[in-house]
Design a protein around this motif. Sequence first.
Motif, PDB file in Angstrom:
ATOM      1  N   PHE A   1       2.647  11.281  -7.848  1.00 19.24           N
ATOM      2  CA  PHE A   1       3.842  10.648  -7.294  1.00 19.24           C
ATOM      3  C   PHE A   1       3.478   9.324  -6.627  1.00 19.24           C
ATOM      4  N   ALA A   2       2.414   9.319  -5.848  1.00 16.37           N
ATOM      5  CA  ALA A   2       1.980   8.094  -5.168  1.00 16.37           C
ATOM      6  C   ALA A   2       1.625   7.003  -6.172  1.00 16.37           C
TER       7      ALA A   2
ATOM      8  N   ALA B   1       1.629  -2.075  -5.870  1.00 17.11           N
ATOM      9  CA  ALA B   1       0.858  -1.810  -4.657  1.00 17.11           C
ATOM     10  C   ALA B   1      -0.408  -1.032  -4.973  1.00 17.11           C
ATOM     11  N   ALA B   2      -1.289  -0.951  -4.000  1.00 18.34           N
ATOM     12  CA  ALA B   2      -2.509  -0.159  -4.121  1.00 18.34           C
ATOM     13  C   ALA B   2      -2.240   1.259  -3.641  1.00 18.34           C
TER      14      ALA B   2
ATOM     15  N   THR C   1       0.831  -1.202   0.000  1.00 15.65           N
ATOM     16  CA  THR C   1       0.000   0.000   0.000  1.00 15.65           C
ATOM     17  C   THR C   1       0.868   1.254   0.000  1.00 15.65           C
ATOM     18  N   VAL C   2       0.491   2.215  -0.842  1.00 13.79           N
ATOM     19  CA  VAL C   2       1.062   3.554  -0.799  1.00 13.79           C
ATOM     20  C   VAL C   2      -0.067   4.498  -0.412  1.00 13.79           C
ATOM     21  N   ALA C   3       0.070   5.182   0.706  1.00 12.67           N
ATOM     22  CA  ALA C   3      -0.965   6.111   1.179  1.00 12.67           C
ATOM     23  C   ALA C   3      -0.585   7.530   0.773  1.00 12.67           C
ATOM     24  N   VAL C   4      -1.594   8.321   0.408  1.00 10.70           N
ATOM     25  CA  VAL C   4      -1.342   9.714   0.035  1.00 10.70           C
ATOM     26  C   VAL C   4      -2.403  10.600   0.675  1.00 10.70           C
ATOM     27  N   GLY C   5      -1.960  11.663   1.296  1.00 10.84           N
ATOM     28  CA  GLY C   5      -2.892  12.612   1.898  1.00 10.84           C
ATOM     29  C   GLY C   5      -3.425  13.574   0.850  1.00 10.84           C
ATOM     30  N   VAL C   6      -4.719  13.784   0.844  1.00  3.15           N
ATOM     31  CA  VAL C   6      -5.324  14.724  -0.108  1.00  3.15           C
ATOM     32  C   VAL C   6      -6.174  15.726   0.661  1.00  3.15           C
TER      33      VAL C   6
ATOM     34  N   ASP D   1       3.636   1.115   2.866  1.00  3.23           N
ATOM     35  CA  ASP D   1       5.059   1.081   2.546  1.00  3.23           C
ATOM     36  C   ASP D   1       5.622   2.489   2.426  1.00  3.23           C
ATOM     37  N   LEU D   2       4.753   3.440   2.075  1.00  2.00           N
ATOM     38  CA  LEU D   2       5.178   4.822   1.872  1.00  2.00           C
ATOM     39  C   LEU D   2       3.977   5.724   2.097  1.00  2.00           C
ATOM     40  N   LEU D   3       4.214   6.841   2.780  1.00  2.00           N
ATOM     41  CA  LEU D   3       3.193   7.863   2.960  1.00  2.00           C
ATOM     42  C   LEU D   3       3.619   9.082   2.161  1.00  2.00           C
TER      43      LEU D   3
END
Length: 288
Positions: free
Chosen positions: A168-169, A178-179, A151-156, A250-252
């Motif tokens: 980028f995410a 990943a999702a 999982t790659v999480a991204v704040g919006v 895995d990445l924020l």
Amino acid sequence: MDKPLIVGVDGSDPSLAALDWAVDEATAHGVPLRIVHASRWEWYEGHEPSFGINRSSVQALSDHIVASAVERTLRRTSMVKVTSEVVSEDPAAALAQLSAEAGGVVVGRRGRGELAELLLGSVSLSVAAHAASPVIVVRGSEGKATGGLGTVAVGVDDPEEAAHAVRFALHEAQVRDAAVIAVHAWRCPAREMPDVPAPTDDDHRRRAEQLVEEAVRGAAAAARSGMTVRGRTVEGHARTALLDAARTADLLVVGARRRKGHVGMQLGPVNHAVLHHAACPVAVVPHV
């Protein structure tokens, strides 16, 4: 990412973790890796230079740090082109300046020196606040920082401001298979006021869901077949929602909402919170 990836090293364990992460990242993206050591790093971290400093010893130590970093890289993989350099500059200023030539800059969560635990208030934060490219601060335990959670999480927040971070995410998720999870926090301020009847939260939740849908619409359309891109709306503070998401990611990824202040360029409080406390690496992506 097609430009070289830069990683700042100082010989500390956190910087070596950042180096390992950067090696894997450069390999996955098929880009060169540029290892940089700023010889004034320890001064920056709280050691006061003396008039009797042996500059040849400083140079020898710097050369050893970068040589060891190159050797560590080649032990990890032979699939990445690696170069190294020592710059006699302030580390934050040097990395920020070099970021204009990079696809990203990778740094550890802290470094050596008497103020090592406060590094995130100096080098990492300063680079994240000023760099022209995305900056990745490698956080998390050794096992957690290596990824593998899918999982790659991204704040919006605002869809237009989030566009660069979402793209980028998406790219990072593609190379990891990943999702992408787009996270948005919402609150109903009136509910928190005393002596005011609790309002319905349907409108606030609906607006939050629409915002996330708009933010990820383009990413979902650009995603390769079978790739998961979904939104997550959470009632509460943004920093809490993002830190929760980081526990299983895995990445924020967060956007760089920079502002001018009396002490120069600054990051917002949410970015400060995730850079200090996230359980996984954090990528700070400039809006422009």
